[in-house]
Design an enzyme around this catalytic site. Structure first.
Site: not given
Length: 680
Positions: A247, A290
């Site tokens: 990511e 996150h």
């Protein structure tokens, strides 16, 4: 003017949980952490303890894991002796190491206790330490990495990790949803928990199953990286194919690409590697759920990562449901078929609709607009400059527009060190990076080379003294106030070097988890932020508006939420928002999520994409039905439920009698959401 609480000539390291202290002379010479890589090879032989063993979460997890086959031999609860679940409870990790001789520990305590628990495990030399907690302050982790570099006994997985699981060896250290895992042929290494679960589910549906799944976690500074996981899976005899989930944030995917390229060049019959990178459509400068899902100065975006992985020989897909079929085709020696197999990295960019991509740092007249896109831990420009002034740093805003250079204190995620970023221009891509040891602060900074990187006269005593003072104060601010980015522009004036602009980013976890840095977080100006985004923070929901979209998205898990926006774009849709309910979505958070999505008048349809891991599909379905009725919704809702209790959830949606559309296939669900949004 903001009063300065303290001013020091040298760095005073904040006192965090735990008592570990060590003198560092040459950390590079002491770095034996790579020797602990073998500790990731868990299986039937692995003896596991839990820290926080008698707690509610640990108890429930231990019962499941023991029933599944994990060899849990006991646990630790400070100050307690006795039994729990018929297993020994000991008062310290050191005592547990002496008595139970574990190979691994799972840390099941809250974030504010996790730092001390990790330190205790390192000091007791537990071979494998798995930290699942979110919101551990980044400066605590910087100090933990200072510890890890000096030893060769303990390997850390996490923080903010779902854990590590061997399907073949029936060993789970973490909270992965067990229905998704069966012994098989595919190894998984992933930064996202929810994406790793869906990857496991995809390999299961394809009849492949899994060997080992390593959840490196979504933290800024994970103890184990994607490359570490690849090394283990490449050598693992049970692993025939590898799924890699990356990511945005950091360089680890580029490092993985370099490793894959070398591995394929040196290996006669390399294992097929299929990769996905979440965050193609991420908003620049925003933290996408996150802790580590954002780009620091000079770091690559997701598209660069996709191109690097593809060039290295990995097969790129755009949705985790395709891992199984793609790997099966590659293992069978055939060409993968179906949508989502990216023949070129550009496919993942199709349908770009978020804010125009730009460098993370200032863009002159666009700076004010860009500042409004930042997460709240970034302070306003004026507040940032005031914080520098009270530290005796020369600020000259009139020098803006002169020849400016980039000077920042940041985090080198590759080395897990704080660093100085210095560039002769304002472009971080041109910068040179100078790591420094966290516990020593600015004591050993190479002032001359930094001056050269900035284009300053390194032979001028006055220039070097000014730069030394500036760096000392910037590093002091970085450490004392637990920043992750002190980003300045400096310019030479008649009086010497001065700061013309500044952007300061502070770790919200230090305040949220541990109650530290209240003075810094009191400076937050919520009037500069979107009220809808701010309003759901207290519910644990991360909501970020995107530009020009008409499909509201509601997803559990940051990685899956990023990928949902990406995959919708690939299908020709336009998401109006990123929304992460968190990995443990409840009926109430589903309702709150609908409420905030409906504040956006652009939304013509809502796409609910849930992968049931810890979250149960039937519970989410009931939450959707309840919210639809309570909120008197007129906007159509498409619900895709996979994972735990998916059939039950789909049945509840189908039999609700409401304008809800239930699917288990992502492509079908996405197509329906796009159709409904475009009809309105």
């Amino acid at each position: 003017m903001i009063p300065r609480s303290s001013r020091v000539a040298r760095i005073n390291v904040p006192r965090f949980a735990g008592s570990y202290r060590r003198s560092f002379s040459d950390t590079r010479a002491l770095n034996n952490y790579d020797a602990t890589l073998k500790n990731l090879k868990i299986g039937k032989h692995t003896r596991v303890i839990f820290q926080g063993f008698t707690g509610r979460q640990a108890t429930a997890n231990a019962k499941e894991s023991i029933e599944w086959g994990t060899n849990i031999v006991g646990g630790v609860t400070p100050g307690r002796d006795g039994e729990h679940l018929g297993l020994p409870v000991l008062p310290s990790v050191r005592k547990a190491m002496e008595t139970l001789k574990p190979d691994a520990t799972g840390i099941y305590v809250a974030a504010h206790q996790a730092t001390a628990a990790i330190e205790e495990a390192i000091e007791a030399e537990v071979p494998l330490i798995v930290a699942v907690a979110e919101h551990i302050p980044v400066h605590d982790l910087l100090r933990i990495h200072s510890m890890l570099r000096t030893q060769s006994a303990s390997r850390l997985v996490g923080a903010n990790s779902p854990g590590i699981i061997s399907s073949v060896g029936k060993c789970r250290i973490g909270f992965q949803p067990l229905p998704c895992f069966e012994p098989g042929r595919i190894g998984i290494v992933a930064r996202s928990g929810t994406l790793s679960y869906e990857t496991a589910g995809s390999t299961l549906r394809s009849g492949l199953g899994q060997s080992i799944c390593i959840g490196v976690g979504g933290d800024i500074l994970p103890g184990t990286t994607l490359v570490d996981g690849l090394k283990i899976l490449a050598e693992d005899e049970d692993t025939e194919g590898i799924a890699l989930v990356g990511e945005i944030g950091g360089n680890t995917e580029l490092e993985a690409a370099e490793w894959i390229k070398e591995y394929r060049a040196k290996t006669k019959d390399p294992k097929p590697i299929v990769a996905l990178v979440g965050g193609i459509q991420a908003v620049p400068g925003r933290i996408m759920g996150h802790a580590g899902a954002f780009a620091l100065p000079g770091e690559p975006d997701a598209t660069e990562k996709v191109k690097a992985l593809q060039s290295a020989g990995a097969t790129i897909i755009n949705h985790p449901s395709r891992f199984g079929s793609t790997l099966k085709s590659l293992l069978d020696g055939s060409t993968p078929k179906g949508t989502g197999i990216a023949p070129g990295a550009g496919q993942q960019r199709r349908g770009m609709h978020t804010y125009r991509r730009r460098p993370i740092l200032y863009q002159g007249q666009n700076a004010a607009k860009q500042a409004l896109q930042k997460r709240s831990i970034y302070l306003s420009q004026q507040t940032a400059l005031d914080l520098l002034r009270v530290r005796g740093i020369r600020v000259n805003e009139e020098s803006m527009g002169a020849t400016e250079r980039l000077l920042a204190v940041s985090i080198n995620r590759s080395t897990r060190n704080p660093c100085i970023v210095a560039s002769l221009t304002t472009d971080a891509k041109d910068a040179k990076i100078f790591d420094f040891e966290y516990t020593r602060g600015s004591a050993d900074l190479p002032i001359g080379p930094i001056a050269a990187a900035l284009g300053l006269d390194r032979d001028s005593t006055e220039a070097l003294e000014q730069l030394s003072h500036l760096l000392r104060e910037l590093v002091s601010l970085f450490i004392e106030k637990e920043a992750f980015l002190i980003d300045t522009r400096i310019a030479e004036t008649v009086d010497g070097v001065a700061v013309s602009r500044a952007r300061l980013g502070f770790d919200d976890a230090a305040h949220r988890s541990c109650g530290r840095q209240a003075d810094i977080h009191a400076l937050r100006d919520v009037d500069r932020e979107d009220p809808a985004e701010v309003g759901v923070e207290k519910d644990g929901i991360v909501y970020i508006k995107l530009q020009d979209g008409n499909i509201g998205t509601l997803v559990n898990g940051a990685g899956l939420a990023m990928n949902t926006v990406d995959a919708l774009a690939d299908a020709g849709g336009r998401a109006a928002n990123f929304l992460d309910t968190g990995g443990k979505a409840t009926s109430e958070t589903v309702k709150k999520s609908f409420e905030v999505i409906l504040t956006d008048p652009r939304v013509k349809a809502i796409f609910v994409n849930i992968f049931g891991g810890l979250t149960l599909g039937d519970m989410i379905a009931r939450g959707v039905v309840m919210a639809f009725k309570d909120l008197h919704m007129s906007v159509p809702v498409v619900v895709r439920i996979r994972g735990t209790n998916e059939k039950e959830g789909q049945k509840i949606i189908a039999e609700s009698g409401l304008p809800l559309y239930a699917f288990d296939d992502f492509d079908e669900a996405a197509a329906k959401a796009i159709e409904l949004a475009n009809e309105s």
